[in-house]
Design an enzyme around this catalytic site. Structure first.
Site: not given
Ligand SMILES: [Zn+2]
Length: 181
Positions: A51, A80, A87, A145, A148
């Site tokens: 990301r 990320h 994810d 999470e 993740h």
């Protein structure tokens, strides 16, 4: 690739392209995890990988203060941003559909916690199956999470702010350099 669609917590597409990138050792480990899951009837469905840092900043800015534990602080960067976090969820090889987990992707509630004791036994079994397959290949789950995972060597890689199309151009350049040698 949910962030290339409006179907994500921001309500809009933040990626121009539906593509997932990881640093090569992390990507190869993910392929191995997928292979081991296939023998059990499941495949990996990837929501997000590398990301760009600018997108982490967008997430931080639009998330209310009481939910900020669910997003990475841009002053520190996200794993990320290093191309070392992914994810993902499982899908059933027979139906091609994503399985039902104890909570939804990007849900900002306790149902996202890896040790959440609610949901059905089958949902928890699938969450834990994903975890064991990922841990066997060097990924660590983020406690808040279930979707993740960080690749173990994330510290070796820098925080990046390249767009997906810039990565494509770098790859083309690297291929050209190899060719001229
Ligand atoms: Zn993540």
């Amino acid at each position: 690739m949910r962030y290339a669609t409006p179907n994500n917590f921001t309500g809009r597409a933040v990626y121009a392209e539906a593509r997932a990138f990881l640093q090569r050792p992390a990507a190869e480990a993910l392929v191995r995890a997928n292979r081991s899951l296939r023998r059990k009837g499941y495949g990996l469905a990837v929501f997000d990988g590398y990301r760009p840092w600018s997108v982490t900043k967008i997430f931080w800015d639009i998330t209310p203060a009481d939910k900020k534990q669910f997003v990475a602080d841009p002053s520190k960067g996200s794993r990320h941003n290093r191309g070392c976090a992914v994810d993902l969820t499982l899908y059933d090889l027979k139906t091609g559909r994503q399985v039902s987990m104890p909570g939804e992707y990007d849900e900002m509630s306790e149902r996202s916690h890896i040790n959440y004791a609610g949901g059905t036994p089958e949902q928890r079994r699938l969450r834990d199956l994903l975890r064991s397959a990922m841990e066997a290949e060097g990924f660590n789950v983020y406690q808040e999470e279930w979707w993740h995972y960080d690749y173990k060597d994330w510290r070796l890689y820098p925080i990046l702010n390249l767009s997906f199309s810039e990565i494509g151009r770098l790859k083309a350049k690297a291929a050209g350099a190899t060719h001229t040698k």
